[in-house]
Design a protein around this motif. Structure first.
Motif, mmCIF file in Angstrom:
data_model
loop_
_atom_site.group_PDB
_atom_site.id
_atom_site.type_symbol
_atom_site.label_atom_id
_atom_site.label_comp_id
_atom_site.label_asym_id
_atom_site.label_seq_id
_atom_site.Cartn_x
_atom_site.Cartn_y
_atom_site.Cartn_z
ATOM 1 N N ASN A 130 45.832 24.487 77.901
ATOM 2 C CA ASN A 130 45.790 24.769 76.268
ATOM 3 C C ASN A 130 46.746 23.560 75.604
ATOM 4 O O ASN A 130 48.005 23.695 75.345
ATOM 5 N N LEU A 131 45.960 22.428 75.001
ATOM 6 C CA LEU A 131 46.705 21.376 74.524
ATOM 7 C C LEU A 131 46.993 21.686 73.139
ATOM 8 O O LEU A 131 46.026 22.305 72.407
ATOM 9 N N PRO A 132 48.052 21.297 72.688
ATOM 10 C CA PRO A 132 48.399 21.620 71.255
ATOM 11 C C PRO A 132 47.677 20.737 70.189
ATOM 12 O O PRO A 132 47.383 19.468 70.513
ATOM 13 N N ASP A 133 48.024 21.291 68.928
ATOM 14 C CA ASP A 133 47.366 20.441 67.879
ATOM 15 C C ASP A 133 48.608 19.868 67.441
ATOM 16 O O ASP A 133 49.588 19.837 66.406
ATOM 17 N N LEU A 134 49.143 18.657 68.121
ATOM 18 C CA LEU A 134 50.082 17.920 67.837
ATOM 19 C C LEU A 134 49.765 16.272 67.911
ATOM 20 O O LEU A 134 48.962 15.975 68.764
ATOM 21 N N LYS A 135 50.500 15.614 66.870
ATOM 22 C CA LYS A 135 50.236 14.311 66.827
ATOM 23 C C LYS A 135 50.807 13.450 68.074
ATOM 24 O O LYS A 135 51.706 13.793 68.641
ATOM 25 N N ILE A 136 49.906 12.395 68.587
ATOM 26 C CA ILE A 136 50.454 11.617 69.781
ATOM 27 C C ILE A 136 50.772 10.406 69.124
ATOM 28 O O ILE A 136 50.454 9.768 68.301
#
Length: 333
Positions: free
Chosen positions: A144-150
């Motif tokens: 479950n990958l987050p909606d997070l800036k790389i």
């Protein structure tokens, strides 16, 4: 009687003068090898009382300082070509092999990610911006990958680790090759700069959403997550002693070209794709000092393999060590 005593004392003094005194040699460069060379130096001093001082300033700094004769030897993850060695009047030989881990900091994620060279390329080009990008999710359907800036993290200093990493990207990503290329320093399209492998590792460890590239020992030491990468055969491989060693099977290690060898993206089913060697650079004219430098690395070849393995570096094979030692015999004649 008094004359005999004076002569005896003179003879003893001469004998003490002739005894081999402990030496000091100064090196600098690669942060890639720093954890290993620190432990080698410590053990070497305890056994011989000879001192090896080493500064972890990056391969670019090591090349510059040894070329300017500021230090006795430089260490670089970037091998120099014959023209460069002739220009700076340097000898070159390999001492160890290791690999570069792709490390990341994603909250509440304990599993190891699967990444491709193309995805890493697009992250560092600024084209993939979120951890839940469909291209990453497709490779990792159970996570479950987050909606997070790389936030890509890269080296700010001249770096052999950057040379290896960008050489790899140039082989797996045509757009990177055309737009950025490879070297110890490049014009980065994206990312935050940090100094040294230790700087990149610390930044990734302390900041969520980050991704970086570090020598594998720094990933282990800092307890960082690191990814599976696809190799030339399309197999997903973790960085390890065994998978780095697989890459060395394709190295020629030819002393006639000063052992110039790049180990990225080699063939093999279980070869890790971002593997590289560390090279020692020494001035051609300093024969006496070079004998001391060679004495240290000869000790490392003979007694330092267990230390290297404990830090996840791959010692050179017996055959390669023999080639290097024959090279030493030629250059210190």
């Amino acid at each position: 009687m008094r004359r005999l005593m004076i002569i005896s004392l003179f003879i003893i003094a001469c004998q003490k003068t002739d005894e081999k005194r402990p030496f000091v040699i100064n090196g600098a460069g690669s942060t890639f090898i720093y954890p290993l060379i620190s432990k080698w130096s410590y053990s070497f001093y305890n056994e011989t009382k000879n001192q090896v001082n080493y500064q972890s300033i990056g391969s670019g700094g090591g090349i510059k300082q040894v070329s300017e004769r500021v230090i006795d030897f430089g260490a670089s993850d970037k091998p120099l070509e014959r023209e460069e060695l002739d220009s700076a009047k340097l000898f070159q030989f390999p001492v160890i092999v290791g690999g570069i881990s792709i490390v990341y900091n994603i909250p509440n994620l304990n599993e190891k990610l699967y990444l491709t060279g193309e995805i890493i390329c697009n992250i560092y080009l600024g084209k993939i911006k979120k951890w839940n990008d469909e291209r990453i999710k497709k490779l990792n359907p159970k996570i479950n990958l987050p909606d997070l800036k790389i936030t890509p993290v890269r080296r700010s200093d001249g770096s052999g680790t950057t040379f290896i990493f960008t050489n790899y990207l140039s082989k797996v990503c045509p757009e990177w090759k055309d737009k950025v290329g490879y070297g110890t320093s490049v014009n980065w399209p994206e990312g935050i700069g940090a100094k040294g492998n230790e700087g990149v590792a610390n930044y990734v460890k302390q900041n969520l959403g980050t991704i970086g590239y570090v020598e594998h020992a720094y990933a282990i030491e800092n307890n960082l997550n690191y990814a599976y990468l696809d190799n030339k055969k399309g197999n997903f491989i973790l960085p390890s002693l065994r998978t780095f060693q697989e890459a060395t099977k394709y190295a020629k290690w030819d002393s006639n070209n000063d052992f110039f060898e790049i180990l990225t993206y080699q063939d093999g089913d279980s070869t890790y794709p971002i593997t590289g060697a560390v090279f020692i650079l020494i001035p051609r004219e300093k024969k006496e000092k070079n004998k001391q430098i060679i004495e240290f690395f000869k000790w490392a070849f003979e007694k330092g393999d267990s230390i290297a393995i404990s830090l996840n570096y791959v010692p050179l094979s017996k055959e390669t060590k023999e080639k290097v030692m024959n090279y030493w015999n030629e250059i210190i004649k």
